[in-house]
Design a protein around this motif. Sequence first.
Motif, short mmCIF file in Angstrom:
data_model
loop_
_atom_site.label_atom_id
_atom_site.label_comp_id
_atom_site.label_asym_id
_atom_site.label_seq_id
_atom_site.Cartn_x
_atom_site.Cartn_y
_atom_site.Cartn_z
N ALA A 144 -20.73 7.74 -40.04
CA ALA A 144 -19.46 7.13 -40.90
C ALA A 144 -18.66 8.41 -41.73
O ALA A 144 -19.18 8.90 -42.53
N LEU A 145 -17.79 8.79 -40.85
CA LEU A 145 -17.12 10.04 -41.34
C LEU A 145 -15.89 9.63 -42.22
O LEU A 145 -15.71 8.65 -42.35
N GLU A 146 -15.81 10.83 -43.01
CA GLU A 146 -14.95 10.76 -44.31
C GLU A 146 -14.04 12.20 -43.86
O GLU A 146 -14.24 13.03 -43.22
N ASN A 147 -12.78 12.00 -44.35
CA ASN A 147 -11.91 13.42 -44.38
C ASN A 147 -12.50 14.45 -44.96
O ASN A 147 -13.25 14.43 -46.09
N GLY A 148 -12.37 15.72 -44.27
CA GLY A 148 -13.18 16.83 -44.41
C GLY A 148 -14.44 17.07 -44.20
O GLY A 148 -15.18 18.17 -44.47
N ASP A 149 -15.07 16.17 -43.58
CA ASP A 149 -16.44 16.44 -43.04
C ASP A 149 -16.45 17.25 -41.73
O ASP A 149 -15.22 17.35 -41.23
N ILE A 150 -17.32 17.90 -41.46
CA ILE A 150 -17.68 18.83 -40.30
C ILE A 150 -18.65 18.14 -39.52
O ILE A 150 -19.66 17.84 -39.95
N ILE A 151 -18.55 18.16 -38.24
CA ILE A 151 -19.32 17.91 -37.25
C ILE A 151 -19.56 18.97 -36.18
O ILE A 151 -18.81 19.67 -35.56
N CYS A 152 -20.89 19.55 -35.98
CA CYS A 152 -21.45 20.76 -35.15
C CYS A 152 -21.76 19.99 -33.87
O CYS A 152 -22.81 18.96 -34.10
N ILE A 153 -21.40 20.22 -32.78
CA ILE A 153 -21.93 19.62 -31.69
C ILE A 153 -22.51 20.69 -30.77
O ILE A 153 -21.85 21.83 -30.43
N ALA A 154 -23.67 20.57 -30.15
CA ALA A 154 -24.29 21.52 -29.06
C ALA A 154 -23.68 21.80 -27.97
O ALA A 154 -23.28 20.67 -27.31
N SER A 155 -23.20 23.04 -27.48
CA SER A 155 -22.38 23.15 -26.47
C SER A 155 -23.06 22.30 -24.98
O SER A 155 -22.07 22.00 -24.28
N THR A 156 -24.26 22.28 -25.10
CA THR A 156 -24.99 21.73 -24.10
C THR A 156 -24.44 20.08 -23.59
O THR A 156 -24.27 20.04 -22.65
N ILE A 157 -24.36 19.54 -24.80
CA ILE A 157 -23.79 18.00 -24.42
C ILE A 157 -22.35 18.04 -24.15
O ILE A 157 -21.98 17.02 -23.38
N ILE A 158 -21.74 19.27 -24.61
CA ILE A 158 -20.21 19.23 -24.13
C ILE A 158 -20.26 19.43 -22.51
O ILE A 158 -19.56 18.67 -21.83
N SER A 159 -21.12 20.57 -22.30
CA SER A 159 -20.96 20.82 -20.88
C SER A 159 -21.61 19.45 -20.20
O SER A 159 -20.89 19.24 -18.89
N LYS A 160 -22.55 19.08 -20.70
CA LYS A 160 -23.17 17.73 -19.76
C LYS A 160 -21.95 16.72 -19.79
O LYS A 160 -21.73 16.11 -18.46
N ALA A 161 -21.16 16.27 -20.60
CA ALA A 161 -20.25 15.39 -20.59
C ALA A 161 -19.12 15.61 -19.59
O ALA A 161 -18.50 14.80 -19.19
N LYS A 162 -18.75 16.86 -19.68
CA LYS A 162 -17.82 17.38 -18.81
C LYS A 162 -18.04 17.89 -17.45
O LYS A 162 -17.20 18.29 -16.83
N GLY A 163 -19.33 18.06 -17.16
CA GLY A 163 -19.65 18.49 -15.72
C GLY A 163 -19.53 19.83 -15.73
O GLY A 163 -19.63 20.49 -14.56
N TYR A 164 -19.67 20.73 -16.56
CA TYR A 164 -19.85 22.35 -16.56
C TYR A 164 -21.37 22.66 -16.40
O TYR A 164 -22.09 22.99 -17.17
N SER A 165 -21.42 22.36 -14.95
CA SER A 165 -23.09 22.73 -14.38
C SER A 165 -22.84 23.50 -13.22
O SER A 165 -21.72 22.87 -12.48
N ARG A 166 -23.85 23.91 -12.74
CA ARG A 166 -23.98 24.22 -11.30
C ARG A 166 -25.19 23.82 -10.65
O ARG A 166 -26.50 23.76 -11.35
N SER A 167 -25.09 23.67 -9.31
CA SER A 167 -26.47 23.05 -8.65
C SER A 167 -26.96 24.33 -7.99
O SER A 167 -26.13 25.15 -7.20
N LEU A 168 -28.08 25.06 -8.29
CA LEU A 168 -28.67 26.15 -7.64
C LEU A 168 -28.47 26.17 -6.00
O LEU A 168 -28.70 27.30 -5.62
#
Lengths: 248, 248
Positions: free
Chosen positions: B31-55
């Motif tokens: 439940a967010l309020e004004n002035g809150d800060i959310i930290c997000i692991a880059s890992t899940i940003i990359s997963k959600a956006k498909g920033y990955s490579r197949s070896l």
Amino acid sequence: MHSSVTVTGIEGLPLIQKGDDLPQLISERCALENGDIICIASTIISKAKGYSRSLCDVSPGQQATHIASVTGEDPRFLQVVLDQACDVLVETPFTLTELPFGHVGVRSGVDASNVEDGLVIVLPPDPMKEAKEVRESLLRITGKECGVIVTDTCGRSFRRGQTGHAIGWSGMTAIRDFRGDTDLFGRTLEITEEAVIDEISGFANLIMGESNNGIPAVHFRGIPKWTGHDNIYFRPEEDIIRKALKKM
Amino acid sequence: MHSSVTVTGIEGLPLIQKGDDLPQLISERCALENGDIICIASTIISKAKGYSRSLCDVSPGQQATHIASVTGEDPRFLQVVLDQACDVLVETPFTLTELPFGHVGVRSGVDASNVEDGLVIVLPPDPMKEAKEVRESLLRITGKECGVIVTDTCGRSFRRGQTGHAIGWSGMTAIRDFRGDTDLFGRTLEITEEAVIDEISGFANLIMGESNNGIPAVHFRGIPKWTGHDNIYFRPEEDIIRKALKKM
Ligand SMILES: Nc1nc2c(ncn2[C@@H]2O[C@H](COP(=O)(O)OP(=O)(O)O)[C@@H](O)[C@H]2O)c(=O)[nH]1
Ligand SMILES: Nc1nc2c(ncn2[C@@H]2O[C@H](COP(=O)(O)OP(=O)(O)O)[C@@H](O)[C@H]2O)c(=O)[nH]1
Ligand SMILES: [Mn+2]
Ligand SMILES: [Mn+2]
Ligand SMILES: [Mn+2]
Ligand SMILES: [Mn+2]
């Protein structure tokens, strides 16, 4: 929802003088529970213990005079910096040294802010001992088993801006060791050693502020326990950045 | 007593897949309020956006093959590392690179933990944009003005153990600027730039953990606002440690 951690700056501490009883002053302003962690700015440990130098008593030697001629700093201040150091990694544009207890820091962590004119604060020579002493006194006064971290504000490589770092700790390990843990897919982890005391010290440093905030101690409640080890300082031969600096 | 900051790991997020709507998933669990800060692991940003490579799709070149012959790593993994980099500061014993968005990191922040076999996660190419996008979506969904920080777990010089760092941020400045402030005795401060987003990211990283904790986002309430600037990355010519490494 995951249980929350609460982080509280300890307000109302006086200007610390030599001889002040920090554990007493802190415990009067903060209701401790078992498992709490207290971060204390090294500045007030040094003030309470008298770890300071009066610049009038310092005669700068050749190296301090040389560095001062390049940086424009007070050569007596630089002599204090060199007196604290067991190794000098960089002389200019800023003096980067190693202290006998293992910490590598700009100007040996010597500080002329938040202290009377003509005095400079030096870091406690054995910050592990200071952390232990505060932890044991807090236990004696309150009956509560807390962790204690002594912090300093330090620069770092590759990124602008200082952050809080731990220079002494007691009641916890410096590093959380994930070796043997597995990831979400059951495989061995790549990142295995997390410097949790620096992560706690950094956040404490934010709550403290730098200037006339007057918050030299911060209370944490609800950080889960971890296990690990205390080898936070690289041995010189392990540290490739140090090797590169030495070759300059 | 100083008002407290509360820090809460956001529980119950699924294994993130390409296309997942992170702001939606987060706002349902917090439940967010004004002035809150959310930290997000880059890992899940990359997963959600498909920033990955197949070896399987990677053919290692000469430099990757050379480094692999020294470190024993997979040359295809190292090729991905080099593909992300705009400059290589150190090849061995670990590859240290600069990324186009300014960050200097080991193995370009490329990660094979917490991701399916044969895939590697790369850092978002423009993490500032990702932070802004999440912040704007959270505002749209919840009507609340929050700060957002994208974090990664990184090593550092002189000290063992990784800590969390900010690689993207929105709704705040990276650095708190104390220039013009005075100390407890009314004098100009020596330490003037505090990298508060790294101090927040470090503590978020502690709450996230590394392994199978499943906490890729952390919520902060009660951090006072600050002012400053965003120049957290040194220009190459300002960074003496980088210069020393380049001379090796
Ligand atoms: N109450 C009180 N606060 C102090 C004292 N000395 C420093 N501080 C505060 O403690 C915080 C950290 O001070 P700083 O000089 O940055 O300490 P350092 O990071 O250990 O070098 C700031 O909020 C200062 O205002 C003191 O003697 N009494
Ligand atoms: N729920 C959930 N947690 C994840 C996912 N990926 C990683 N995590 C968790 O997020 C945290 C940070 O993961 P990590 O791989 O260290 O991310 P990085 O620091 O950005 O490289 C850990 O607690 C992981 O268990 C995911 O897809 N879903
Ligand atoms: Mn200091
Ligand atoms: Mn400080
Ligand atoms: Mn990572
Ligand atoms: Mn991580």
